[in-house]
Scaffold this motif. Structure first.
Motif, PDB file in Angstrom:
ATOM      1  N   LEU A  19       1.649   8.393  -3.460  1.00 21.44           N
ATOM      2  CA  LEU A  19       1.181   9.049  -4.677  1.00 21.44           C
ATOM      3  C   LEU A  19      -0.215   9.642  -4.556  1.00 21.44           C
ATOM      4  O   LEU A  19      -0.709  10.267  -5.480  1.00 21.44           O
ATOM      5  N   GLY A  20      -0.885   9.436  -3.428  1.00 24.34           N
ATOM      6  CA  GLY A  20      -2.198  10.024  -3.243  1.00 24.34           C
ATOM      7  C   GLY A  20      -3.350   9.145  -3.664  1.00 24.34           C
ATOM      8  O   GLY A  20      -4.507   9.572  -3.591  1.00 24.34           O
ATOM      9  N   ALA A  21      -3.077   7.908  -4.108  1.00 29.34           N
ATOM     10  CA  ALA A  21      -4.166   7.012  -4.486  1.00 29.34           C
ATOM     11  C   ALA A  21      -4.839   6.406  -3.260  1.00 29.34           C
ATOM     12  O   ALA A  21      -5.963   5.912  -3.342  1.00 29.34           O
ATOM     13  N   VAL A  22      -4.156   6.428  -2.119  1.00 26.75           N
ATOM     14  CA  VAL A  22      -4.662   5.925  -0.846  1.00 26.75           C
ATOM     15  C   VAL A  22      -4.443   7.024   0.187  1.00 26.75           C
ATOM     16  O   VAL A  22      -3.445   7.757   0.123  1.00 26.75           O
ATOM     17  N   ASP A  23      -5.372   7.163   1.141  1.00 26.50           N
ATOM     18  CA  ASP A  23      -5.274   8.228   2.141  1.00 26.50           C
ATOM     19  C   ASP A  23      -4.809   7.730   3.506  1.00 26.50           C
ATOM     20  O   ASP A  23      -4.208   8.482   4.272  1.00 26.50           O
ATOM     21  N   LEU A  24      -5.112   6.485   3.826  1.00 25.40           N
ATOM     22  CA  LEU A  24      -4.807   5.933   5.142  1.00 25.40           C
ATOM     23  C   LEU A  24      -4.542   4.444   5.010  1.00 25.40           C
ATOM     24  O   LEU A  24      -5.282   3.734   4.320  1.00 25.40           O
ATOM     25  N   ALA A  45       0.789  -1.231   0.000  1.00 27.12           N
ATOM     26  CA  ALA A  45       0.000   0.000   0.000  1.00 27.12           C
ATOM     27  C   ALA A  45       0.823   1.284   0.000  1.00 27.12           C
ATOM     28  O   ALA A  45       0.329   2.330  -0.421  1.00 27.12           O
ATOM     29  N   LEU A  46       2.075   1.234   0.471  1.00 25.43           N
ATOM     30  CA  LEU A  46       2.844   2.462   0.634  1.00 25.43           C
ATOM     31  C   LEU A  46       3.042   3.257  -0.651  1.00 25.43           C
ATOM     32  O   LEU A  46       2.937   4.494  -0.627  1.00 25.43           O
ATOM     33  N   PRO A  47       3.322   2.622  -1.805  1.00 19.31           N
ATOM     34  CA  PRO A  47       3.464   3.438  -3.019  1.00 19.31           C
ATOM     35  C   PRO A  47       2.208   4.231  -3.350  1.00 19.31           C
ATOM     36  O   PRO A  47       2.276   5.415  -3.687  1.00 19.31           O
TER      37      PRO A  47
END
Length: 303
Positions: free
Chosen positions: A141-146, A135-137
């Motif tokens: 990049l803003g595709a995931v918030d939390l 999930a970190l990438p």
């Protein structure tokens, strides 16, 4: 006039960090040709070459490094602007994309979604199950918030720049045995050394849980575990224990409240712990994310 597409700038920033088209594609879930196409379009947007040949691959040239530096600033500024505009309106709305490993998704994220639906119905929450490593990438990049990840005693997580790690919950690691196991009786702590001949189950190789199980058997038992079964699904691991096919090391959050087919015991040699951490970007969070983080934190406190 130069036109900058923020999405393409995110691809450039990721290339700066990872160094190859293949690594960017793997991290973000795109094909290498798609990554290459987006970066070629970015070169067309700015009217300059950003890459040069490096053997059989590519590397950033001076213009590419310069634009990547500006990309970090522009992307952070865009995110901060979105957060400020959302706060100015006073009405909490927007989209929150949250991911986590299975036990965290089930016991923390899902209850937080229910609370958000009741308290902030104009917030759209999207939840998915994903290990922190994967999930970190997308988070950067803003595709995931939390993202909710875990780390174990003796196996700390790296802390990449630009991300904020906050402890949410700490819990002990338990030995999980089939109810009929010779060491399951009397409720006494179980020595890891006594499980040398047992078959083990753990999460997939490369995860924190896998490293913890192998490291614990080596450090406390002095042996390499016979780790035949690997699954990131805690229910699969538990089912293997139930049928007598394996033993496991698991935290309480992943365990059922009461199951006569398994025995949950303390470790005899040492007290090991797992910490759940929330990971967000360091930029100021939008009001919707702040509200969701509060819901997750409250749920962790009550777990």
């Amino acid at each position: 006039m130069v036109s900058l597409d923020l999405r393409r700038l995110r691809f450039l920033r990721e290339f700066e960090e990872r160094g190859t088209l293949g690594a960017v594609a793997t991290a973000l879930g795109y094909s290498p040709s798609t990554v290459s196409q987006q970066l070629a379009l970015l070169e067309k947007d700015v009217g300059a070459r950003l890459f040069e040949k490096a053997g059989r691959g590519l590397r950033l040239n001076d213009a590419g490094h310069l634009l990547a530096q500006h990309a970090r600033v522009l992307l952070s500024a865009a995110e901060a602007a979105e957060a400020d505009l959302a706060a100015l309106g006073g009405d909490i709305r927007g989209t929150v994309r949250a991911g986590g490993l299975q036990s965290a998704a089930r016991r923390l994220l899902v209850p937080a979604v229910a609370r958000m639906m009741a308290e902030h119905p104009r917030v759209r929450v999207e939840v998915f199950e994903l290990e922190l490593e994967q999930a970190l990438p997308g988070l950067r990049l803003g595709a995931v918030d939390l993202v909710i990840g875990d780390e174990y005693d003796g196996h700390p997580r790296p802390r990449p720049a630009g991300l904020r790690f906050t402890a949410a919950l700490e819990e002990p690691i338990k030995v999980v045995l089939p109810a009929a196991h010779p060491l399951a009786g009397a409720g006494r702590p179980v020595p890891i050394a006594r499980l040398r001949s047992d078959i083990w189950t753990a999460s997939a190789e490369g995860t924190g849980h896998h490293a913890m199980v192998v490291g614990t058997c080596r450090a406390l038992g002095g042996y390499e575990p016979d780790l035949r079964h690997r699954s990131n699904d805690a229910d699969v691991q538990l089912e293997l224990v139930r049928v007598g096919a394996a033993v496991a090391l698991m935290p309480p959050l992943a365990l059922p409240a009461d199951d006569p087919a398994i025995a949950v015991r303390d470790l005899a040699e040492a007290a090991l712990r797992r910490r759940l951490v929330t990971v967000t970007r360091e930029t100021p969070p939008a009001p919707a994310l702040t509200a969701f983080l509060r819901a997750v934190t409250d749920q962790a406190r009550n777990s």
